[in-house]
Motif scaffolding. Structure first.
Motif, PDB file in Angstrom:
ATOM      1  N   ASP A  29      -3.355   4.703  -7.759  1.00  0.00           N
ATOM      2  CA  ASP A  29      -4.669   5.354  -7.808  1.00  0.00           C
ATOM      3  C   ASP A  29      -4.868   6.118  -9.109  1.00  0.00           C
ATOM      4  O   ASP A  29      -5.592   7.105  -9.149  1.00  0.00           O
ATOM      5  CB  ASP A  29      -4.853   6.316  -6.614  1.00  0.00           C
ATOM      6  CG  ASP A  29      -4.804   5.589  -5.283  1.00  0.00           C
ATOM      7  OD1 ASP A  29      -5.242   4.427  -5.238  1.00  0.00           O
ATOM      8  OD2 ASP A  29      -4.330   6.182  -4.302  1.00  0.00           O
ATOM      9  N   HIS A  81       8.954  -1.685   1.505  1.00  0.00           N
ATOM     10  CA  HIS A  81       7.944  -1.283   0.521  1.00  0.00           C
ATOM     11  C   HIS A  81       8.521  -1.169  -0.884  1.00  0.00           C
ATOM     12  O   HIS A  81       7.825  -1.438  -1.861  1.00  0.00           O
ATOM     13  CB  HIS A  81       7.318   0.048   0.944  1.00  0.00           C
ATOM     14  CG  HIS A  81       6.274  -0.106   2.002  1.00  0.00           C
ATOM     15  ND1 HIS A  81       5.089   0.595   2.006  1.00  0.00           N
ATOM     16  CD2 HIS A  81       6.227  -0.913   3.081  1.00  0.00           C
ATOM     17  CE1 HIS A  81       4.363   0.243   3.054  1.00  0.00           C
ATOM     18  NE2 HIS A  81       5.040  -0.665   3.724  1.00  0.00           N
ATOM     19  N   ASP A  94       0.840  -1.186   0.000  1.00  0.00           N
ATOM     20  CA  ASP A  94       0.000   0.000   0.000  1.00  0.00           C
ATOM     21  C   ASP A  94       0.883   1.245   0.000  1.00  0.00           C
ATOM     22  O   ASP A  94       1.847   1.340   0.766  1.00  0.00           O
ATOM     23  CB  ASP A  94      -0.883  -0.019   1.247  1.00  0.00           C
ATOM     24  CG  ASP A  94      -1.808   1.184   1.315  1.00  0.00           C
ATOM     25  OD1 ASP A  94      -1.927   1.897   0.312  1.00  0.00           O
ATOM     26  OD2 ASP A  94      -2.387   1.405   2.394  1.00  0.00           O
ATOM     27  N   THR A  95       0.575   2.236  -0.869  1.00  0.00           N
ATOM     28  CA  THR A  95       1.381   3.448  -0.946  1.00  0.00           C
ATOM     29  C   THR A  95       0.829   4.559  -0.057  1.00  0.00           C
ATOM     30  O   THR A  95       1.209   5.713  -0.195  1.00  0.00           O
ATOM     31  CB  THR A  95       1.459   3.958  -2.400  1.00  0.00           C
ATOM     32  OG1 THR A  95       0.124   4.207  -2.887  1.00  0.00           O
ATOM     33  CG2 THR A  95       2.141   2.946  -3.293  1.00  0.00           C
ATOM     34  N   GLY A  96      -0.053   4.227   0.863  1.00  0.00           N
ATOM     35  CA  GLY A  96      -0.595   5.248   1.762  1.00  0.00           C
ATOM     36  C   GLY A  96       0.476   5.901   2.613  1.00  0.00           C
ATOM     37  O   GLY A  96       0.428   7.115   2.866  1.00  0.00           O
TER      38      GLY A  96
END
Length: 453
Positions: free
Chosen positions: A234, A216, A187-189
């Motif tokens: 996204d 990551h 997840d790139t959050g």
């Protein structure tokens, strides 16, 4: 009292514009350090003006991108006061290039190798005089010795041996077959959290350390090997690999035997030779690099590692760069939902103030055909897909750091690289627009008619 070469406005001015104006005020003396339009070369600014004359580390008030009137006058004065040494630097550079040709030296970029040496010669000796040819030859021989054989020619000779090439190809195949692919990226959050902190001056970003610990960057690289992970950024309209390969998944690296700056493929598609070619071409301190055999040995494993990098902090910076890249919006269309962090606002705000970008923005909404046959329209198109140039340049810079074992220890250092690449891409686009406009202007000028008798 305002400097004679700077306008007497109270507005803050871009430092680059102040430098450009001051440089042009020097006249033709330092022409060998200037571009075709009379502005200082990018390497002149990077290697001579900033580190040796402006010296922002000692004058922090001149380190900002925008200067007030007093600071602009100070910067202008520093450059004008250096007119004599800059002219002497240019004359030494011309002499070194002439001597270089006579000696048959072709390795490396002369500007990278000699600009700072020429400034030192100018400071010590002034302009070239009697005995300058001997001095120039000694400098060139010293530069060659300092490189320790770390040259493109040495790389080409090393990879010309058929048995060695066969062994390297087998090692590449084994390393590639031993990769571990995963079906989905992390997840790139957290990346957005880091960029939000980086864009706010002085803010800490502990999420960067968390991303490094969790691997990551490695997760993204392995996901790109498995298949294209869906919507990782996204943005359904942008490929997950962000143009770092021309293929659906990165191909297995080949050994290679040649390279050309003008035709280099996407970073993940480059051969072993092409990867090291860019490193050797760009390095100003080659003595700090491993020897050519060691460079090649390490690059075999690196080229088959996630994202083509060994160090996890550099891989994580690719993730951060990707998150920043997909939110770049030079034209101010406001269509990207990804560009919502403080870092995006800083970079996009700077880019949208560019005069060349404003011209391109008008072109994107103009119903009239492009009058120049497509040159300016192509430059405007680059601003519709800014992530491509940004990621390519970012990867090259991170690869160079990886070769030199220069990790990024924290978010601040990572942001320095990310923001520096954004500035570099912006300045490169500005220069290309200026060149195109000068060419079009020259073509539009009517031929002078002879006077009638």
């Amino acid at each position: 009292m305002p400097s004679p070469s700077q306008p007497s406005t109270g507005e803050r001015r871009p430092r680059a514009m102040v430098i450009d104006t001051a440089w042009r005020g020097l006249g033709p003396g330092p022409q060998a350090l200037s571009g075709p339009g009379g502005a200082p070369l990018t390497r002149t600014v990077k290697l001579i003006l900033l580190p040796l004359i402006v010296r922002p580390a000692l004058r922090p008030e001149l380190a900002a991108d925008f200067l007030d009137a007093r600071e602009a006058e100070q910067l202008d004065a520093l450059i004008r006061e250096s007119a004599a040494v800059l002219e002497a630097t240019a004359r030494w550079f011309t002499l070194l290039k002439k001597t270089r040709r006579a000696l048959g030296i072709v390795a490396g970029n002369p500007q990278d190798l000699y600009f700072q040496r020429c400034f030192e010669l100018a400071t010590e000796h002034g302009a070239p005089g009697p005995g300058a040819d001997t001095v120039a030859r000694a400098v060139l021989e010293d530069v060659v010795d300092a490189s320790g054989g770390r040259t493109v020619e040495a790389l080409r000779e090393h990879l010309a041996d058929a048995a060695r090439r066969a062994r390297l190809d087998a090692e590449l195949a084994a390393a590639w077959d031993g990769r571990e692919a995963v079906p989905a990226a992390a997840d790139t959050g957290l990346a957005a959290e880091v960029l939000e902190a980086c864009g706010a001056a002085g803010a800490d970003a502990p999420a960067f350390d968390a991303m490094v610990r969790a691997g990551h960057g490695s997760l993204l690289g392995r996901a790109l090997w498995a298949a294209h992970p869906a919507d990782v950024w996204d943005r359904a309209d942008i490929p997950p690999h962000l143009g770092l390969t021309a293929h659906r998944v990165p191909p297995r690296p080949e050994v290679g035997r040649s390279a050309s700056t003008a035709t280099l493929p996407a970073p993940f598609d480059r051969t072993l030779f092409e990867r090291l070619f860019t490193v050797l071409q760009a390095s100003t301190h080659r003595e700090q690099l491993p020897t050519v055999p060691e460079l090649v040995r390490r690059e075999v494993g690196r080229s088959c590692a996630p994202l083509g990098l060994y160090d996890e902090s550099l891989r994580v910076t690719v993730v951060l760069g990707g998150r920043l890249a997909v939110g770049l919006d030079p034209l101010g269309t406001g269509t990207s939902v990804a560009g919502s962090t403080a870092a995006h606002r800083v970079v996009n705000g700077r880019w949208q103030r560019e005069a060349s970008v404003l011209r391109a923005r008008r072109m994107t909404v103009s119903p009239r055909p492009d009058p120049d046959g497509g040159v300016l329209n192509a430059l405007a198109q680059d601003l519709r897909t800014p992530w491509a140039a940004y990621m390519r340049r970012l990867w090259v810079r991170l690869h160079g750091r990886d070769v030199r074992d220069a990790a990024l220890p924290d978010a601040a250092s990572a942001w320095g690289v990310l923001d520096g690449v954004a500035r570099s891409v912006m300045m490169d686009h500005r220069a290309r627009v200026r060149t195109a406009l000068r060419t079009l202007s020259a073509a539009a000028e009517p031929a002078s008619e002879p006077r009638s008798a």
